[in-house]
Design an enzyme around this catalytic site. Structure first.
Site, PDB file in Angstrom:
ATOM      1  N   ASN A  10      44.472  29.726  -6.480  1.00  0.00           N
ATOM      2  CA  ASN A  10      44.911  28.453  -6.438  1.00  0.00           C
ATOM      3  C   ASN A  10      45.065  27.780  -7.560  1.00  0.00           C
ATOM      4  OD1 ASN A  10      44.976  25.923  -5.571  1.00  0.00           O
ATOM      5  ND2 ASN A  10      43.348  25.718  -4.287  1.00  0.00           N
ATOM      6  N   ARG A  91      48.098  30.262  -2.924  1.00  0.00           N
ATOM      7  CA  ARG A  91      48.166  28.729  -2.415  1.00  0.00           C
ATOM      8  C   ARG A  91      49.571  28.270  -3.233  1.00  0.00           C
ATOM      9  NH1 ARG A  91      45.244  23.065  -3.364  1.00  0.00           N
ATOM     10  NH2 ARG A  91      46.702  21.757  -1.861  1.00  0.00           N
ATOM     11  N   HIS A 179      49.449  19.145   0.975  1.00  0.00           N
ATOM     12  CA  HIS A 179      48.052  19.216   1.414  1.00  0.00           C
ATOM     13  C   HIS A 179      47.995  19.619   2.774  1.00  0.00           C
ATOM     14  CE1 HIS A 179      46.657  15.762  -1.204  1.00  0.00           C
ATOM     15  NE2 HIS A 179      46.534  16.776  -1.758  1.00  0.00           N
ATOM     16  N   ARG A 235      49.073   8.720  -9.505  1.00  0.00           N
ATOM     17  CA  ARG A 235      50.341   8.640  -9.027  1.00  0.00           C
ATOM     18  C   ARG A 235      50.771   7.695  -8.324  1.00  0.00           C
ATOM     19  NH1 ARG A 235      49.417  14.305  -5.865  1.00  0.00           N
ATOM     20  NH2 ARG A 235      48.656  15.712  -7.777  1.00  0.00           N
ATOM     21  N   GLU A 384      40.004  25.004   2.672  1.00  0.00           N
ATOM     22  CA  GLU A 384      41.528  25.683   2.163  1.00  0.00           C
ATOM     23  C   GLU A 384      41.606  27.299   2.132  1.00  0.00           C
ATOM     24  OE1 GLU A 384      41.489  22.517  -0.625  1.00  0.00           O
ATOM     25  OE2 GLU A 384      43.515  21.808   0.406  1.00  0.00           O
TER      26      GLU A 384
END
Ligand code: ADP
Length: 398
Positions: A10, A91, A179, A235, A384
């Site tokens: 990841n 990922r 996500h 962001r 995850e």
């Protein structure tokens, strides 16, 4: 099926995280996890710890580049101290318009993902680099791309279509959503009782929120890139397009080259805005909470803007879902920032969302809604890596 060690990779812009699971007969056991942090610095961190939390590797090497970072990981995995992986799951933030399914990685697939690098410029370059290196350094071991966009493939066109001329839409400009692996992991943990009308807020350094109907994504806040949607650490989230044109014109005064100006604009909207831009202090919620406690008004405004945006988004998703059964908070802020959860939900009583202050006063998994709340409000940490392992095992046909 016999037990298989599955490696999960990841990568982010400044770190590579990894973990290994023993997967077999429906059982998933984490063997170890680790990370190389601080890529691009003289003082990185490289650690591996076992399932019990015991540090097996704990170093502070110089990590000037992603190649040095990945070599540290590959060398450790080849050292004989750890099982050789039977398969590797990567990922993958964005596969673009053509790569929509989780699948085996081939050199052609990597080229295809790379050709849409502009859609996730912070994530795709390092991800494709690591895919190529993993094919080279682990020959003969199947590698799989597991996409964050996969969960969002069920969104209707009214949610994915951008209101722009078709010539740009045809280039792949649309809402993809991100996500997705985290959202899948929340559904996985709620099974077999997945509520019909569900909103999940993944609040980490990057933040997004999804409306989920009968276990399938109906809408999500991030758009073409992970910069869209709700305000996050650095962001903007969604913003009046006129603001981008205004900033671009300011940049163009000193940077006439179009590509260079676009890159500067990218830096402004992805790395200098959000909580960091408004607070002029930090993109990290812990710093902002400390500053608020010390009376810092800009930190207060940044966090107010964050919670206000999320509350508005929850309201619009209740409208889209035509009701709500459950609201789930996840991600670093969702799991740990008690005050954000309280502030987001404070004005949502009319939607049937009422938090119990005492139940909310926890970090980690919990039901935090009051007895009187029509909507169940829960905190569920994402899993995850486990979801990536599950996809890998399925794709191996085991
Ligand atoms: P990423 O998106 O990089 O995976 P995380 O999900 O780890 O990020 O979330 C990072 C955010 O979580 C940061 O803003 C951090 O301040 C916040 N966070 C982590 N722990 C706490 C805590 N104990 N209290 C408040 N915020 C926290």
């Amino acid at each position: 099926m016999s037990s298989l060690p599955v490696l999960v990779l990841n990568s982010g812009s400044s770190s590579i995280k990894f973990s290994m699971y023993e997967a077999g007969n429906g059982e998933r056991t984490r063997l170890f996890e680790g990370a190389v942090d601080g890529i691009g610095t003289d003082l990185g961190k490289f650690w591996i710890k076992d399932a019990g939390g015991k540090k097996l590797v704990d170093q502070t090497p110089a990590v000037p580049s992603r190649s040095v970072a990945f070599k540290l990981v590959a060398d450790a995995l080849h050292s004989g101290r750890f099982p050789v992986p039977a398969a590797i799951g990567h990922r993958t933030v964005c596969g673009g318009p053509t790569v929509r399914e989780n699948q085996l990685i081939t050199p052609q697939l990597i080229d295809e993902i790379e050709s849409y690098e502009a859609l996730a410029p912070l994530h795709t370059p390092i991800a494709v680099y690591i895919m190529r290196e993993a094919l080279r350094l682990f020959p003969g071991i199947p590698n799989f791309a597991i996409l964050d966009t996969y969960f969002h493939r069920t969104m209707p066109e009214v949610a994915t279509r951008m209101p722009i001329p078709t010539e740009y839409a045809d280039m792949g400009v649309r809402r993809y959503g991100y996500h997705g692996i985290s959202y899948e992991s929340i559904i996985y943990q709620l099974q077999p009782h997945v509520p019909e009308k569900l909103i999940v807020a993944h609040l980490g350094n990057g933040a997004s929120i999804s409306a989920i109907l009968q276990g399938q994504c109906l809408d999500t806040s991030m758009g073409l890139t992970p910069t869209g949607g709700i305000i996050s650490g650095s962001r903007t989230g969604d913003i009046d397009p006129g603001v981008l044109i205004f900033i671009l014109k300011q940049i163009a005064k000193t940077t006439p080259n179009t590509d260079a100006a676009a890159e500067q604009l990218e830096t402004v909207v992805s790395k200098k805005s959000g909580l960091l831009g408004v607070s002029e202090l930090s993109n990290d919620m812990r710093d902002l909470r400390d500053a608020i406690a010390a009376g810092n008004a800009k930190a207060r405004l940044a966090v107010d803007k964050f919670c206000w945006t999320i509350a508005r988004w929850i309201g619009s998703y209740v409208a889209e879902l035509n009701g709500l059964d459950m609201l789930v908070f996840t991600g670093g802020i969702g799991e740990n920032d008690i005050a954000s959860r309280a502030e987001i939900c404070a004005g949502l009583g009319a939607l049937g969302i009422v938090i119990d202050a005492e139940r909310n006063n926890v970090r980690g998994a919990a039901v935090i809604s009051a007895e009187t709340s029509r909507v169940t409000v829960r905190v569920i940490p994402p899993l995850e890596d486990l979801i990536i392992v599950n996809h890998v095992v399925r794709l191996l046909g085991e």
